[in-house]
Write a protein that holds these residues in place. Structure first.
Motif, PDB file in Angstrom:
ATOM      1  N   UNK A  72       0.834  -1.209   0.000  1.00  0.00           N
ATOM      2  CA  UNK A  72       0.000   0.000   0.000  1.00  0.00           C
ATOM      3  C   UNK A  72       0.869   1.260   0.000  1.00  0.00           C
ATOM      4  N   UNK A  73       1.969   1.221   0.717  1.00  0.00           N
ATOM      5  CA  UNK A  73       2.868   2.376   0.789  1.00  0.00           C
ATOM      6  C   UNK A  73       3.476   2.675  -0.588  1.00  0.00           C
ATOM      7  N   UNK A 112       8.505 -16.206  -3.972  1.00  0.00           N
ATOM      8  CA  UNK A 112       7.756 -15.184  -4.716  1.00  0.00           C
ATOM      9  C   UNK A 112       8.675 -14.196  -5.422  1.00  0.00           C
ATOM     10  N   UNK A 113       9.784 -13.801  -4.772  1.00  0.00           N
ATOM     11  CA  UNK A 113      10.662 -12.853  -5.456  1.00  0.00           C
ATOM     12  C   UNK A 113      11.390 -13.530  -6.614  1.00  0.00           C
ATOM     13  N   UNK A 114      11.698 -14.805  -6.472  1.00  0.00           N
ATOM     14  CA  UNK A 114      12.349 -15.520  -7.572  1.00  0.00           C
ATOM     15  C   UNK A 114      11.407 -15.649  -8.766  1.00  0.00           C
ATOM     16  N   UNK A 115      10.150 -15.929  -8.504  1.00  0.00           N
ATOM     17  CA  UNK A 115       9.171 -16.003  -9.591  1.00  0.00           C
ATOM     18  C   UNK A 115       8.973 -14.644 -10.246  1.00  0.00           C
ATOM     19  N   UNK A 116       8.973 -13.575  -9.428  1.00  0.00           N
ATOM     20  CA  UNK A 116       8.811 -12.228  -9.979  1.00  0.00           C
ATOM     21  C   UNK A 116      10.000 -11.841 -10.851  1.00  0.00           C
ATOM     22  N   UNK A 117      11.199 -12.273 -10.477  1.00  0.00           N
ATOM     23  CA  UNK A 117      12.374 -12.005 -11.304  1.00  0.00           C
ATOM     24  C   UNK A 117      12.179 -12.511 -12.721  1.00  0.00           C
ATOM     25  N   UNK A 170       8.093  -7.992  -4.621  1.00  0.00           N
ATOM     26  CA  UNK A 170       6.842  -8.461  -4.030  1.00  0.00           C
ATOM     27  C   UNK A 170       5.684  -7.544  -4.419  1.00  0.00           C
ATOM     28  N   UNK A 171       5.947  -6.236  -4.493  1.00  0.00           N
ATOM     29  CA  UNK A 171       4.888  -5.294  -4.908  1.00  0.00           C
ATOM     30  C   UNK A 171       4.415  -5.610  -6.317  1.00  0.00           C
ATOM     31  N   UNK A 172       5.348  -5.775  -7.239  1.00  0.00           N
ATOM     32  CA  UNK A 172       4.927  -6.065  -8.605  1.00  0.00           C
ATOM     33  C   UNK A 172       4.239  -7.420  -8.691  1.00  0.00           C
ATOM     34  N   UNK A 173       4.742  -8.407  -7.953  1.00  0.00           N
ATOM     35  CA  UNK A 173       4.132  -9.734  -7.962  1.00  0.00           C
ATOM     36  C   UNK A 173       2.680  -9.680  -7.509  1.00  0.00           C
ATOM     37  N   UNK A 174       2.409  -8.839  -6.512  1.00  0.00           N
ATOM     38  CA  UNK A 174       1.062  -8.766  -5.947  1.00  0.00           C
ATOM     39  C   UNK A 174       0.124  -7.899  -6.776  1.00  0.00           C
TER      40      UNK A 174
END
Length: 284
Positions: free
Chosen positions: A86-87, A204-209, A119-123
């Motif tokens: 949210x931030x 999650x960060x690895x998948x987002x990469x 994580x922000x982009x993933x979500x």
């Protein structure tokens, strides 16, 4: 190029956040949002974020740095890096409101701020995010910490003359050393999914990469265990391996740099590489 700095307050989930926007005289359509790793506020270690934002603005790229809820001059409770979506979204809104020419956003983050950006982009799959600069991303787990310790601590100790001198002279606590090594070895076993089968933040960060469609700049310090742990985590992740070898990711290593790039030489190296990547990889 000349620029001005402007403070702005903006809402986030019932709290008020403070940001500083650096506005060039002739702004680029791409702006850089500096996501602050914590716990620290918008100036950054060694004034890194302040100095970087001014360098970017001087080169024509609008830049914004801000305090998360519970830090610096922002209100609310202190947030964990996994709970700042949210931030970041509110900061992007405020950035574009204060510099309407900005159409594309690059997220720039060090340590857990790099992980928070992924994580922000993933979500959210926020289409305004066109690129990311990730410095020494945080991917610590018991397994990666233990493997890194074995490889970079115990491995280096075996090559040290002092180690063998202490061992042969009986001055080394062999029992304690072996116990520490065995403990690290036990922790290298990969963790299983949680009981509710949710992916860990590392997964999650690895998948987002791999999934992020825009360009990525990965900057790693050679003298930093966090960077080494990140690479260790990548070795155990097929998505990360594909991302590291793919066309969207550019990697830059500063061999002697520490975690926060504390010297002027290292800081300026990061600034120069960030600018070169922006000019090459992000549409103007």
């Amino acid at each position: 190029m000349s620029f001005v700095e402007r403070a702005c307050e903006f809402p986030c989930a019932g709290e008020q956040l403070l940001g500083i926007v650096a506005l060039p005289e002739h702004p680029n359509l791409t702006g850089v949002l500096l996501v602050v790793g914590g716990p620290q506020y918008r100036v950054g270690s060694h004034r890194q974020f302040l100095l970087l934002s001014r360098t970017l603005a001087g080169a024509g790229y609008p830049a914004m740095r801000f305090d998360f809820r519970g830090m610096g001059d922002s209100t609310g409770e202190l947030r964990h890096f996994e709970t700042v979506n949210d931030d970041i979204a509110a900061a992007i809104d405020a950035f574009q409101a204060n510099c309407p020419v900005v159409e594309r956003i690059v997220l720039w983050g060090l340590c857990d701020a790099a992980s928070a950006s992924l994580l922000y982009w993933s979500a959210t799959q926020d289409e305004r995010v066109s690129g990311m600069v990730l410095l020494n991303p945080w991917a610590r787990s018991e397994a990666t910490l233990a493997k890194t310790h074995i490889k970079h601590y115990y491995g280096q100790r075996l090559l040290q003359v002092e180690f063998w001198h202490k061992l042969l002279s009986g001055k080394l606590g062999v029992g304690r050393a072996l116990q520490g090594f065995a403990s690290s070895l036990m922790r290298t076993r990969p963790a299983s999914l949680s009981r509710d089968n949710k992916l860990s933040f590392q997964q999650r960060i690895m998948q987002a990469l791999e999934a992020f469609p825009g360009p990525l700049l990965l900057i790693l310090s050679g003298n930093d265990y966090t960077a080494k742990e990140f690479l260790q985590a990548c070795r155990g992740s097929e998505p990360a391996q594909r991302a590291l070898g793919g066309p969207h990711l550019t990697r830059f290593d500063l061999a002697s740099a520490d975690h926060t790039f504390s010297s002027r030489e290292w800081r300026q190296g990061v600034e120069a590489e960030t600018l070169a990547w922006l000019r090459k990889s992000i549409a103007h």
